[in-house]
Design an enzyme around this catalytic site. Structure first.
Site, PDB file in Angstrom:
ATOM      1  N   SER A   1      40.601  41.670  36.746  1.00  7.09           N
ATOM      2  CA  SER A   1      40.332  40.935  37.980  1.00  7.09           C
ATOM      3  C   SER A   1      41.642  40.398  38.571  1.00  7.09           C
ATOM      4  O   SER A   1      41.933  40.572  39.760  1.00  7.09           O
ATOM      5  CB  SER A   1      39.355  39.794  37.659  1.00  7.09           C
ATOM      6  OG  SER A   1      39.290  38.867  38.698  1.00  7.09           O
TER       7      SER A   1
ATOM      8  N   HIS B   1      51.400  33.676  39.987  1.00  6.10           N
ATOM      9  CA  HIS B   1      49.954  33.466  39.922  1.00  6.10           C
ATOM     10  C   HIS B   1      49.627  32.511  38.781  1.00  6.10           C
ATOM     11  O   HIS B   1      50.209  32.599  37.712  1.00  6.10           O
ATOM     12  CB  HIS B   1      49.254  34.810  39.678  1.00  6.10           C
ATOM     13  CG  HIS B   1      47.762  34.711  39.643  1.00  6.10           C
ATOM     14  ND1 HIS B   1      46.998  34.711  40.785  1.00  6.10           N
ATOM     15  CD2 HIS B   1      46.906  34.584  38.617  1.00  6.10           C
ATOM     16  CE1 HIS B   1      45.722  34.593  40.447  1.00  6.10           C
ATOM     17  NE2 HIS B   1      45.635  34.524  39.136  1.00  6.10           N
TER      18      HIS B   1
ATOM     19  N   LYS C   1      44.168  42.515  41.909  1.00  4.35           N
ATOM     20  CA  LYS C   1      44.509  41.890  43.196  1.00  4.35           C
ATOM     21  C   LYS C   1      46.021  41.863  43.390  1.00  4.35           C
ATOM     22  O   LYS C   1      46.525  42.003  44.499  1.00  4.35           O
ATOM     23  CB  LYS C   1      43.915  40.479  43.261  1.00  4.35           C
ATOM     24  CG  LYS C   1      42.398  40.521  43.460  1.00  4.35           C
ATOM     25  CD  LYS C   1      41.760  39.158  43.382  1.00  4.35           C
ATOM     26  CE  LYS C   1      41.661  38.677  41.971  1.00  4.35           C
ATOM     27  NZ  LYS C   1      40.729  37.616  41.675  1.00  4.35           N
TER      28      LYS C   1
ATOM     29  N   ARG D   1      29.803  38.491  37.421  1.00  6.76           N
ATOM     30  CA  ARG D   1      30.249  37.892  36.146  1.00  6.76           C
ATOM     31  C   ARG D   1      29.865  36.419  36.113  1.00  6.76           C
ATOM     32  O   ARG D   1      29.422  35.897  35.092  1.00  6.76           O
ATOM     33  CB  ARG D   1      31.769  38.036  36.002  1.00  6.76           C
ATOM     34  CG  ARG D   1      32.196  39.429  35.595  1.00  6.76           C
ATOM     35  CD  ARG D   1      33.674  39.612  35.814  1.00  6.76           C
ATOM     36  NE  ARG D   1      34.471  38.684  35.035  1.00  6.76           N
ATOM     37  CZ  ARG D   1      35.677  38.246  35.387  1.00  6.76           C
ATOM     38  NH1 ARG D   1      36.249  38.665  36.498  1.00  6.76           N
ATOM     39  NH2 ARG D   1      36.323  37.418  34.615  1.00  6.76           N
TER      40      ARG D   1
ATOM     41  N   ASP E   1      36.492  43.763  42.908  1.00  5.47           N
ATOM     42  CA  ASP E   1      36.580  42.510  42.153  1.00  5.47           C
ATOM     43  C   ASP E   1      35.647  41.456  42.738  1.00  5.47           C
ATOM     44  O   ASP E   1      35.053  40.672  41.993  1.00  5.47           O
ATOM     45  CB  ASP E   1      38.026  41.995  42.121  1.00  5.47           C
ATOM     46  CG  ASP E   1      38.109  40.672  41.374  1.00  5.47           C
ATOM     47  OD1 ASP E   1      37.754  40.671  40.177  1.00  5.47           O
ATOM     48  OD2 ASP E   1      38.474  39.650  41.965  1.00  5.47           O
TER      49      ASP E   1
HETATM   50  N1  URA Z   1      41.182  34.508  38.185  1.00  2.00           N
HETATM   51  C1  URA Z   1      40.739  35.695  38.687  1.00  2.00           C
HETATM   52  O1  URA Z   1      41.176  36.140  39.736  1.00  2.00           O
HETATM   53  N2  URA Z   1      39.798  36.365  37.984  1.00  2.00           N
HETATM   54  C2  URA Z   1      39.294  35.920  36.815  1.00  2.00           C
HETATM   55  O2  URA Z   1      38.469  36.588  36.234  1.00  2.00           O
HETATM   56  C3  URA Z   1      39.768  34.689  36.306  1.00  2.00           C
HETATM   57  C4  URA Z   1      40.730  34.004  37.015  1.00  2.00           C
END
Ligand code: URA
Length: 433
Positions: free
Chosen positions: A183, A82, A187, A168, A161
């Site tokens: 966040s 990621h 995931k 946010r 999220d």
């Molecule tokens: N990527 C995400 O999935 N969430 C965030 O808050 C920032 C980057």
């Protein structure tokens, strides 16, 4: 439970319990808590940040707020990768087949781009026929068969999220490190990851503008991952100048193909560093240096390119874009930006300006519902440290109208600063945490 007691604790500098955070995540996912209360909590959490335990609890609560993908049974070792996102970041398109060619199983759920940081899903959608809607079963089956699979987010993965992220964005609370960490990792947990390699981008084209903030984010990702049972390995890499030589969806796929076919440079080096880290994290190499050597050899041997061809075909590509890259979309007009001063060296290329310019001509989204133009973007002829003379091409803009190409070229020129004295080029990879 009255949500006001959860709010009061956060507002008054106190803590929230695991149960409180489950109420929050579940209530957000099921839309049981109104946006004004969630927004108030987010601002209170921004001002009174969650501690390490609370961050892990929120991460787990958000992961539990929707479906969980079960990847157990895949050939080991399997990993997820990621990036926190950046301008020109097409690393996954090189790294995934490279790692699979090195013997790992790679399963990845990727997002679409929003703002100046592009998304892998958008980039890959420029390959004719490429499917980005694999079901969890298809994902697992393909990874079992050929060692790699990538899909867009399943709609019900960590739904809390989705709600919190949108709020946010609207309440200027995106920058809170515990909120970013929960966040990202919620995931990953919901997507079935066990080992995740995270590339934290740092600089003007990224969420974390400075190395200090990037280090804080990296440390929190690592601690929270451990508390949630996720094995993480984290790299910090530069995002002050765009990554690689192209920015824009199809242009970035072309560049990734060139790297898989042997193109060298700063971006290739970052892919090899990250691959080395993943190989170490998954136990296929004793350390990052040996991992890097394995990755470099695999890239050179052409095995990663063969794996990419197999991957694209397995996900429905109707044209072999490794053999015919011209089948990828290309914008109708192009305009080069020439250097108009005396000779010198490129001092900075502002990733933010380049990212915004590409978004403005349709290469990215300003809102979630915007459609994108896959062929538009920008190709750089130089990087920080390159020598330039009067008339040298700095970059070429590709747009769908002549007017936009001329406008974007003017904007892009503003991204470059030049020095009369030599500037040392620097690597994209900064450090591993
Ligand atoms: N990527 C995400 O999935 N969430 C965030 O808050 C920032 C980057």
């Amino acid at each position: 439970m009255d949500f006001r007691s959860i709010l009061e604790a956060r507002r008054d500098g106190g803590r929230n319990s695991l149960d409180d955070l489950r109420v929050l995540a579940d209530g957000a996912a099921k839309e049981l808590i109104p946006d004004y209360q969630l927004s108030a909590w987010l601002m209170a959490a921004y001002l009174n940040p969650l501690d390490a335990d609370e961050t892990a609890w929120l991460t787990m609560a958000m992961a539990e707020s929707g479906d969980r993908v079960d990847l157990t049974g895949l050939p080991k070792p399997w990993v997820d990768k990621h990036s926190t996102g950046g301008v020109g970041d097409k690393t996954s398109i090189v790294l995934i087949p490279l790692l699979a060619a090195c013997g790992l199983t790679v399963v990845k759920m990727s997002g679409r781009g929003l703002g100046i940081t592009g998304g892998t899903v958008d980039k890959l959608s420029s390959i004719p026929g490429f499917r980005l809607d694999l079901t969890p079963d298809e994902l697992k089956d393909q990874a079992q068969r050929i060692g790699l699979a990538l899909t867009g987010q399943t709609p019900n993965l960590a739904p809390a999220d989705k709600v919190l992220y949108a709020l946010r964005d609207a309440t200027a609370t995106v920058g809170s490190i515990p909120l970013i960490v929960s966040s990202i990792l919620s995931k990953k947990l919901a997507g079935g990851a066990e080992t995740v390699v995270l590339d934290v981008k740092c600089g003007r084209g990224a969420f974390m503008p400075t190395l200090d903030r990037a280090r804080l984010l990296a440390a929190s990702l690592s601690t929270t991952g451990a508390k949630c049972g996720l094995k993480t390995r984290i790299a910090i890499s530069d995002m002050n100048q765009p990554l690689g030589r192209s920015v824009g969806n199809a242009l970035e796929v072309r560049e990734a193909i060139r790297v898989l076919q042997g193109e060298q440079g700063r971006f290739t080096n970052l892919c090899i560093e990250l691959a080395g880290l993943v190989l170490e994290a998954s136990g296929l190499a004793p350390d990052q240096v040996s991992g890097r050597e394995v990755a470099a050899r695999t890239l050179e041997s052409g095995l990663a390119a063969l794996k990419a061809r197999e991957w694209f075909a397995a996900q429905g590509a109707t044209i072999d874009v490794l053999a015919f890259p011209d089948a990828l979309p290309r914008a109708k007009f192009s305009q080069s930006v020439l250097f108009d001063g005396p000779s010198g060296w490129v001092q900075t290329i502002d990733a933010e300006t380049i990212g915004k310019t590409v978004v403005a001509i349709g290469g990215g989204r300003r809102t979630k519902t915007d459609s994108i133009l896959l062929g538009v973007g920008l190709e750089l002829d130089v990087e920080v440290g390159s020598p330039v003379a009067r008339g040298s091409v700095l970059c070429t803009v590709h747009a769908e109208s002549e007017q936009e190409a001329v406008w974007a070229a003017q904007q892009a020129r503003g991204a470059f600063t030049l020095s009369e004295t030599p500037i040392q080029p620097f690597d994209a990879f900064i450090e591993a945490v």
